[in-house]
Write an enzyme that holds these catalytic residues in place. Structure first.
Site, mmCIF file in Angstrom:
data_model
loop_
_atom_site.group_PDB
_atom_site.id
_atom_site.type_symbol
_atom_site.label_atom_id
_atom_site.label_comp_id
_atom_site.label_asym_id
_atom_site.label_seq_id
_atom_site.Cartn_x
_atom_site.Cartn_y
_atom_site.Cartn_z
ATOM 1 C CD GLU A 81 -3.683 -6.120 2.716
ATOM 2 O OE1 GLU A 81 -4.568 -5.441 3.263
ATOM 3 O OE2 GLU A 81 -2.465 -5.885 2.836
ATOM 4 C CD GLU A 102 -3.201 -1.133 1.939
ATOM 5 O OE1 GLU A 102 -3.255 -0.295 2.853
ATOM 6 O OE2 GLU A 102 -4.112 -1.957 1.713
HETATM 7 O O1 AHR Z 1 -5.303 -6.161 6.670
HETATM 8 C C1 AHR Z 1 -5.252 -5.033 7.474
HETATM 9 C C2 AHR Z 1 -4.580 -3.878 6.785
HETATM 10 O O2 AHR Z 1 -5.356 -3.468 5.697
HETATM 11 C C3 AHR Z 1 -3.238 -4.164 6.174
HETATM 12 O O3 AHR Z 1 -2.216 -4.063 7.094
HETATM 13 C C4 AHR Z 1 -3.109 -3.101 5.145
HETATM 14 O O4 AHR Z 1 -2.303 -3.482 4.064
HETATM 15 C C5 AHR Z 1 -4.549 -2.833 4.726
HETATM 16 O O5 AHR Z 1 -4.838 -1.494 4.714
#
Ligand code: AHR
Length: 549
Positions: free
Chosen positions: A353, A230
């Protein structure tokens, strides 16, 4: 007229020897006043799950001989971050001072459960944590490892007792491939290059020697590497042009050190519908130094008011599903940009994610993201996996967030207790699709309507495995109505159908430490196969996986 209606008409016609029923009924079959025999027929059809009340039908065609793309097993990947009780307590309890049975500190119960999922890869150590993590703090004698503060997640002390050796050896126990996320936000090129040398170089380099001194003779051979996380947010608040340059610099010096596991480098990708991010990365990074581009998308109702994980209304459920199904549009649009720069689809889209994100459980640390997991999450998982299957030519890895005790977990633990969530069961039922050939599906589905909004009620995906067995996965997101679907499987050679279903009385139902098996898969009796026509009667709020042999 839809296929299913035709079939009903055929049944009635056969039973009562009616010749021209279809021509007399423009919309629906006219059912004569039921005689005793007819009543029996209707009852038999109803028992088979074919209720006349819900017969506005869904239909689909599966092309069993036209599959091209393989559903990479890696879309069934998971994610473990140093966050709340994901690592400490969830996966790792340490070797000493615990009654919980473990292997080198890793919980045996969790390992056994995860092995049944056949998890293909595991991403670690974050997430946001990755861009604060200095891997050298997590090697060597545990008593001498420096501590740090986990600034992103609860401000707790991280003692670094779970580090590189612990993670990579745990991956061996799980039979899974590691995916290491490198620190770009607050690290250096040298630090990441050293990490690649430490885990991948067999002998003769400073980092290989250090690894051997720490007790690991052979290199592990790590293929998957994230170049930051990110970068648009917690990974450094960078602009895409700046990150693209930084990526080029890091990727230049990352090598496999002669290890047979050629590096697969994954650029930190877009936040949901930030299409500009993908555009810049695909434009500015030479494709010979880029194996994958990431994408993160969570199904969140509202970032300021995420709502309870278990106590939610139908309209909030609908919003979660809207966000989940939005994954289809997201992938299509990011893929279209990638196609422009990479028509041969060499660079993979990695959804590293995804999942549902709600408020934490009452009385738990808000920084630990511990949430329960209901039947809502099960249908979310099934529908999302169906979307990934559909896009398997471009989406070649995905990671559910997160594996244990954080966000949409497959496992929850409470000291020595462990439960499997509804999401676990979906991931297990669906794993038959791993590395099978995706079969194209065309679907006409009823709507699931809430207020003035609607979503497609049913989703379907199908694959053919190496032994020629076809698996069909279906989800019904409608929490009020069962759905009948008639699927024409073109080129089908199978004779039998069997399968399992996951469903619950209420979409808010979940497995708890007191009632751990409230939601588990059961044998499914609502499917019939006649020639190449598969008829399925899906209960409300359900996930079904069928095997055709
Ligand atoms: O999964 C929780 C958080 O969500 C992670 O650390 C981050 O990459 C995302 O914003």
């Amino acid at each position: 007229m839809l296929d299913f209606e035709c079939w009903i008409v055929q049944c009635i016609r056969k039973q009562f020897n009616i010749q021209n029923l279809t021509s007399e009924i423009p919309q629906r079959p006219i059912i004569p006043t039921p005689s005793p025999t007819m009543k029996k027929t209707i009852a038999a059809l109803a028992i088979a799950g074919l209720s006349f009340q819900t017969y506005a039908q869904n239909s689909a065609t599966v092309y069993a001989d036209s599959g091209k793309a393989v559903i990479s097993k890696h879309i069934y990947g998971h994610f473990a971050e140093h966050l709340g009780a994901c690592i400490y307590g969830g996966l790792y309890v340490g070797e000493n001072n615990t009654k919980i049975p473990n292997t080198a500190g890793v919980r045996n119960d969790v390992v056994d459960a995860l092995k049944k999922l056949k998890i293909p890869n595991l991403r670690w150590p974050g997430g946001c944590f990755a861009d604060t993590y200095h891997w050298k703090d997590g090697i060597g004698p545990k008593s001498q490892r420096p501590s740090m503060i986990n600034a992103w997640w609860g401000g707790v002390t991280e003692d670094n007792s779970f580090g590189t050796h612990d993670f990579l050896n745990m991956c061996k126990l799980l039979g899974t491939e590691p995916y290491l996320a490198g620190n770009v936000g607050s690290g250096t090129v040298k630090e990441l290059v050293d990490w690649t040398q430490y885990v991948n170089h067999d002998a003769g380099s400073p980092m290989a020697n250090l690894r051997k001194a720490n007790g690991q003779d052979k290199a592990w051979g790590v293929k998957f590497w994230g170049v930051g996380n990110e970068a648009w947010g917690c990974g450094g608040n960078m602009r895409p042009e700046y990150y693209a340059n930084i990526y080029r610099q890091y990727a230049t010096f990352m090598t496999d050190w002669g290890n047979s596991s050629k590096l697969f480098r994954i650029a930190s990708g877009a936040n949901s519908k930030d299409y500009h991010w993908t555009e810049v990365l695909m434009r500015d990074i030479p494709h010979n130094m880029l194996e994958g581009v990431a994408l993160h998308h969570y199904s969140v109702i509202n970032w300021d008011k995420k709502g309870s994980a278990t106590d939610f209304s139908e309209s909030l459920y609908f919003k979660t599903m809207q966000e989940a199904l939005f994954m289809d549009e997201l992938i299509q649009k990011h893929s279209a940009i990638m196609d422009k720069y990479d028509p041969k689809k060499k660079v993979a889209l990695i959804v590293d994610e995804w999942g549902g994100w709600y408020e934490v459980e009452p009385n738990t640390n808000p920084g630990f993201l511990f949430q329960q997991n209901t039947m809502r999450d099960a249908v979310l998982a099934g529908a999302t996996l169906n979307i990934f299957h559909k896009h398997s030519d471009r989406v070649r890895m995905a990671n559910l967030a997160q594996i244990v005790n954080v966000l949409q977990s497959v496992i929850l633990t409470k000291e020595e207790k462990m439960i499997l969530t509804p999401t676990y069961h979906v991931m297990e039922m669906y794993n038959v699709h791993q590395d099978a050939t995706n079969l194209p599906v065309e679907i006409k589905t009823n709507d699931y309507v809430v207020g003035s909004e609607k979503l497609p009620a049913v989703s379907v995906s199908a694959s053919k495995d190496k032994a020629g067995v076809i698996h069909v996965s279906l989800t019904n997101i409608d929490i009020n109505k069962g759905q009948e679907i008639s699927i024409n499987i073109k080129g089908l050679k199978a004779k039998t159908v069997s399968g399992r279903v996951l469903t619950a009385a209420k979409v808010q139902d979940f497995n708890s430490f007191d009632n751990p098996n409230k939601i588990t898969p059961t044998a499914f009796k609502g499917a019939t196969l006649a020639g190449d026509v598969l008829k399925v009667s899906l209960p409300a709020t359900s996930v079904v996986v069928l095997e055709l042999k």
